[in-house]
Scaffold this motif. Structure first.
Motif, short mmCIF file in Angstrom:
data_model
loop_
_atom_site.label_atom_id
_atom_site.label_comp_id
_atom_site.label_asym_id
_atom_site.label_seq_id
_atom_site.Cartn_x
_atom_site.Cartn_y
_atom_site.Cartn_z
N GLU A 161 1.07 -1.35 -0.09
CA GLU A 161 -0.16 -0.10 0.11
C GLU A 161 0.82 0.83 -0.14
O GLU A 161 0.57 2.26 -1.06
CB GLU A 161 -1.00 0.01 1.29
CG GLU A 161 -2.06 1.23 1.09
CD GLU A 161 -3.04 1.19 2.42
OE1 GLU A 161 -2.78 2.32 3.12
OE2 GLU A 161 -3.08 -0.01 2.35
N GLU A 162 1.93 1.49 0.80
CA GLU A 162 2.95 2.19 1.28
C GLU A 162 3.70 2.76 -1.04
O GLU A 162 3.86 3.42 -0.64
CB GLU A 162 4.12 1.80 2.00
CG GLU A 162 4.67 3.14 2.03
CD GLU A 162 5.92 3.43 3.04
OE1 GLU A 162 6.81 3.10 3.27
OE2 GLU A 162 5.63 1.81 4.11
N ASN A 214 2.67 2.05 -3.51
CA ASN A 214 1.36 1.75 -4.40
C ASN A 214 1.34 3.99 -4.39
O ASN A 214 0.37 3.75 -5.20
CB ASN A 214 0.61 0.87 -4.09
CG ASN A 214 0.77 -0.46 -5.04
OD1 ASN A 214 1.38 -0.80 -5.77
ND2 ASN A 214 0.22 -1.70 -5.06
N ASN A 215 1.13 4.21 -3.48
CA ASN A 215 0.76 5.53 -3.17
C ASN A 215 2.13 6.73 -2.53
O ASN A 215 2.13 7.32 -2.25
CB ASN A 215 0.56 5.43 -1.28
CG ASN A 215 -0.73 4.83 -1.27
OD1 ASN A 215 -1.72 5.48 -2.34
ND2 ASN A 215 -1.15 4.46 -0.64
N LYS A 216 3.67 6.04 -3.50
CA LYS A 216 4.72 7.00 -3.65
C LYS A 216 4.64 7.14 -5.67
O LYS A 216 3.87 6.08 -6.16
CB LYS A 216 5.83 5.76 -3.28
CG LYS A 216 6.19 6.26 -2.12
CD LYS A 216 7.23 5.26 -2.40
CE LYS A 216 7.79 5.67 -0.98
NZ LYS A 216 7.82 7.28 -0.67
N LYS A 265 3.01 5.93 -11.24
CA LYS A 265 2.51 5.14 -9.56
C LYS A 265 2.19 3.91 -9.53
O LYS A 265 1.74 3.76 -10.49
CB LYS A 265 1.18 6.43 -9.43
CG LYS A 265 0.78 6.09 -7.61
CD LYS A 265 -0.01 7.04 -7.45
CE LYS A 265 -0.91 6.56 -5.86
NZ LYS A 265 -1.97 6.70 -6.25
#
Length: 141
Positions: A10-11, A13-15, A64
């Motif tokens: 999740e981290e 994929n949010n960068k 992303k």
């Protein structure tokens, strides 16, 4: 462990991740250069400035990730001991002959990318140009 891995994905994929590339090439070509640090793939880094002056007339693509099953190495040790230990073990056991075969082994094992934390930033290495695994934010000079 599963919650830790889910949180890491999740981290990631949010960068946003960055790749500078020469104007004369395509941004999503898999690099097969022998000097590739982590084998064949499409290399991105979360640090937008690290490779900025590497190419004349470079383009910058920003993506992303949309990863589902990356192999993630959390160790930020400069020597990347986790990755190196896994690679050396596979070579020693005769499973692979080099880091490029190791990449093929990861693909066959179901991994869609490799993510490695390093002192210079976080590397995001796509194994192929699978458009389901990333979103292009921008592609500019």
């Amino acid at each position: 462990m599963e919650d830790t891995n889910k949180k890491a994905i999740e981290e990631i994929n949010n960068k946003k991740f960055y790749r500078y590339y020469p104007v004369s090439s395509m941004p999503y070509d898999v690099s097969i250069d022998e000097s590739n640090r982590y084998g064949n793939g499409i290399y991105f880094l979360d640090n937008p400035y690290y490779y900025k002056n590497r190419f004349d007339n470079a383009r910058l693509v920003i993506v992303k990730p949309k990863l589902k099953n990356p192999l993630v190495f959390f160790n930020d040790d400069e020597n990347q001991m986790e990755y190196n230990d896994m690679l050396l073990s596979a070579i020693t056991n005769g499973e692979v002959a080099n880091r490029h075969e190791f990449t093929e082994k990861m693909i066959k094992s179901g991994y869609d990318a490799l993510v490695i934390h390093e002192p210079r930033g976080i590397y995001f290495l796509l194994f192929s140009d699978d458009k389901n695994l990333y979103e292009t934010i921008s592609d500019t000079m």
